[in-house]
Write a protein that holds these residues in place. Structure first.
Motif, PDB file in Angstrom:
ATOM      1  N   ARG A 247      -8.023   6.892 -55.816  1.00 40.11           N
ATOM      2  CA  ARG A 247      -8.353   6.983 -54.389  1.00 40.11           C
ATOM      3  C   ARG A 247      -7.576   8.125 -53.745  1.00 40.11           C
ATOM      4  N   MET A 248      -6.430   8.451 -54.372  1.00 38.12           N
ATOM      5  CA  MET A 248      -5.563   9.470 -53.774  1.00 38.12           C
ATOM      6  C   MET A 248      -6.250  10.825 -53.743  1.00 38.12           C
ATOM      7  N   LEU A 249      -7.145  11.052 -54.687  1.00 40.04           N
ATOM      8  CA  LEU A 249      -7.804  12.344 -54.739  1.00 40.04           C
ATOM      9  C   LEU A 249      -8.641  12.570 -53.492  1.00 40.04           C
ATOM     10  N   GLU A 250      -9.225  11.482 -52.997  1.00 37.04           N
ATOM     11  CA  GLU A 250     -10.048  11.647 -51.810  1.00 37.04           C
ATOM     12  C   GLU A 250      -9.198  11.739 -50.547  1.00 37.04           C
TER      13      GLU A 250
ATOM     14  N   ARG B 214      -3.094  13.183 -60.116  1.00 40.67           N
ATOM     15  CA  ARG B 214      -3.452  12.516 -58.868  1.00 40.67           C
ATOM     16  C   ARG B 214      -2.224  12.233 -58.019  1.00 40.67           C
ATOM     17  N   VAL B 217      -0.880  15.608 -56.483  1.00 36.27           N
ATOM     18  CA  VAL B 217      -1.656  16.062 -55.331  1.00 36.27           C
ATOM     19  C   VAL B 217      -1.119  15.419 -54.068  1.00 36.27           C
ATOM     20  N   ARG B 218      -0.795  14.145 -54.193  1.00 33.67           N
ATOM     21  CA  ARG B 218      -0.430  13.405 -53.003  1.00 33.67           C
ATOM     22  C   ARG B 218       1.002  13.673 -52.555  1.00 33.67           C
ATOM     23  N   LEU B 241      -7.776  20.279 -56.072  1.00 34.47           N
ATOM     24  CA  LEU B 241      -9.135  19.849 -56.386  1.00 34.47           C
ATOM     25  C   LEU B 241     -10.086  21.028 -56.523  1.00 34.47           C
ATOM     26  N   ARG B 257     -13.136   7.747 -62.755  1.00 38.65           N
ATOM     27  CA  ARG B 257     -13.132   7.484 -61.315  1.00 38.65           C
ATOM     28  C   ARG B 257     -13.832   6.159 -61.061  1.00 38.65           C
ATOM     29  N   ILE B 258     -13.353   5.448 -60.028  1.00 35.49           N
ATOM     30  CA  ILE B 258     -14.038   4.208 -59.656  1.00 35.49           C
ATOM     31  C   ILE B 258     -15.431   4.566 -59.138  1.00 35.49           C
TER      32      ILE B 258
END
Lengths: 251, 276
Positions: A247-250, B214, B217-218, B241, B257-258
């Motif tokens: 979810r972090m990617l979004e 991931r 990135v955050r 990204l 990915r979900i």
């Protein structure tokens, strides 16, 4: 239903204290289905897999395979039906046994013939060169070891594979290769998967139905579609979904 | 001002079959911000982190055209000068609390050891500081944790204890080597936000080493992507990204990915010309 778990409870006794690792969990898995268990560590998901194999003390409830309750101890017939792949390929392979010995042991125990050809075939099936037969685990990378662990689990041609965090000790790129391998093997052999992971994205990629667990209890069962559309009804499942790394990617 | 400046860093191991270069000419600058280093295992990211502290033992060798920390030349520093830097000004958090904490010492004793030895504090002062450090990493019951042995703590608690230990001397630079890969997703998010807060409030520099794009990135401002000991791409975390380099794209695409497709996940191409 191929696997039926009914009101399963697992209680450990340690230093006079009782630890209820799993409390009254029920679910069932159809043949050729892929079912996922998710939750944080200590939620009891791995304990369920261990209870199926007879490695955890069942205090209440029942586990049935093909409608028949499991014998205790589990016995040879069970081993030919159900096999398990463990989380850490650095710990689950004997460091002083060659790959050949790891793979031939189940055949010897069950008195199966043609071990040479079977081992070569097993290595080819998981995408390893046949020359790896005479190597030791320390001569392989983590991803290669997990392939050996999968090959070992498949030596007796079981119908059910229990997967306990099969990729969480691996790099993202190696994880992708291992997941692809598992998907391919399931399609080719019509296997039934019961898979445990703390990574919702991995479970979502691999499983048709998902059971979210917390503190030893079942919180919510979700279909793949419900997960994708964030249609969970409990707060905990939602929190797990929100914390899920992809979810972090979004974000 | 630049806190850490590294130019053409090389780490070489002399083996029986000839020298193996684990890090091949890495250069970067870091001010009081968050720098992420990502790559697969064997890409040299951990070696880069350790080389900054000159924590590589023979047969490994460290060479660099320049490696300065806050104006001090790390390559020319003596062992005594390095010891004064390690822990006090540059701290490192290792991957797995199971192997990094002393299993036969209570957590409290381990936290106080440095304070007593290095800062010559009294028992009571050291105790108070250790409890405050545990508080800072949001351990709810610091009194109990002080009296616990590492095996009595969960992975997330152990990791927080390590972070607390590293932060007691108030370092200017923290090198975190996969600080969360042994943890669950929910705990992971917590530990990362603790680190993030500390960087913000203390104005610390952070090198965050991870194989998980991931997370990087955050939690980082800038990202170095390493492959086989080289930096293949350097970019701002928010642009990750839209990474240009095929290796970076490969690392991103191989993650499930979900709600993603059920097609086989794309495998990483490690054979192209840039891999040499």
């Amino acid at each position: 239903m191929l696997i039926e778990i009914e009101n399963l409870s697992v209680t450990f006794h340690a230093q006079g204290r009782r630890v209820r690792a799993v409390e009254e969990v029920s679910f069932s898995v159809a043949a050729r289905e892929s079912f996922g268990l998710v939750g944080e560590s200590g939620s009891g998901k791995s304990t369920i897999l261990r209870a199926i194999c007879g490695l955890a003390p069942i205090s209440a409830g029942q586990i049935r395979i093909d409608g028949k309750p499991l014998p205790s101890p589990r016995g040879a017939a069970f081993a030919r039906e159900v096999q398990m792949v463990f989380q850490d390929p650095y710990a689950s392979l004997h460091p002083r046994h060659t790959i050949d010995r790891v793979l031939s042991e189940p055949l010897a125990i069950h008195g199966l013939k043609g071990s040479d050809a079977r081992i070569e075939q097993a290595l080819t099936d998981v995408g390893l060169p046949a020359a790896f037969r005479f190597r030791y685990p320390h001569q392989l990378s983590g991803g290669q070891r997990q392939r050996v662990a999968i090959a070992r689990a498949l030596m007796l041609e079981p119908r059910i594979l229990l997967l306990d965090e099969p990729t969480s000790a691996l790099d993202a790129s190696v994880q992708a290769e291992t997941l692809n391998l598992l998907t391919r093997l399931r399609a080719e052999r019509g296997l039934t998967f019961l898979m445990v992971s703390h990574d919702l994205a991995v479970i979502d990629h691999m499983c048709d139905r998902i059971l979210v667990m917390q503190h030893g209890r079942a919180v919510e069962e979700l279909s793949r579609a419900a997960l994708a559309s964030a249609a969970m009804t409990t707060d905990y499942a939602r929190a797990l979904f929100a914390a899920s790394a992809d979810r972090m990617l979004e974000g | 001002m630049t806190l850490l400046s590294v130019r053409n860093l090389r780490v070489t191991f002399d083996t029986e079959t000839g020298p193996v270069q684990a890090v091949r000419g890495v250069s970067f600058d870091l001010d009081r911000k968050r720098l992420g280093i990502v790559g697969e295992s064997g890409s040299g990211k951990t070696m880069t982190g350790r080389a900054v502290l000159r924590l590589i033992r023979p047969p490994g060798r460290i060479e660099a055209d320049q490696m300065t920390f806050d104006g001090q030349d790390l390559m020319a520093a003596s062992d005594a000068q390095l010891r004064a830097l390690r822990g006090r000004r540059i701290a490192m958090v290792m991957q797995d609390p199971k192997y990094s904490l002393n299993p036969v010492m209570k957590v409290g004793a381990q936290l106080m050891e440095g304070l007593r030895q290095r800062d010559r504090l009294s028992r009571t002062e050291a105790h108070a500081k250790a409890v405050a450090a545990l508080d800072a990493v949001q351990i709810r019951d610091p009194g109990r944790v002080m009296e616990a042995y590492p095996h009595e703590l969960s992975g997330g608690m152990g990791q927080r204890v390590m972070i607390a230990m590293m932060l007691i001397p108030g370092p200017d630079l923290l090198i975190a080597d996969e600080p969360t890969s042994a943890l669950d997703v929910t705990v992971q998010a917590e530990v990362l936000s603790i680190l993030d807060n500390l960087v913000k409030t203390r104005g610390m520099g952070l090198i965050f080493i991870s194989h998980d794009l991931r997370l990087v990135v955050r939690f980082c401002d800038r990202v170095l992507v390493m492959f086989k000991g080289k930096i293949v791409e350097e970019l701002a975390a928010r642009d990750l990204l839209h990474a240009k380099h095929p290796y970076t794209q490969g690392l991103l695409n191989c993650l499930p990915r979900i709600g993603g497709s059920r097609e086989p996940l794309p495998a990483l191409d490690r054979s192209a010309a840039w891999a040499r």
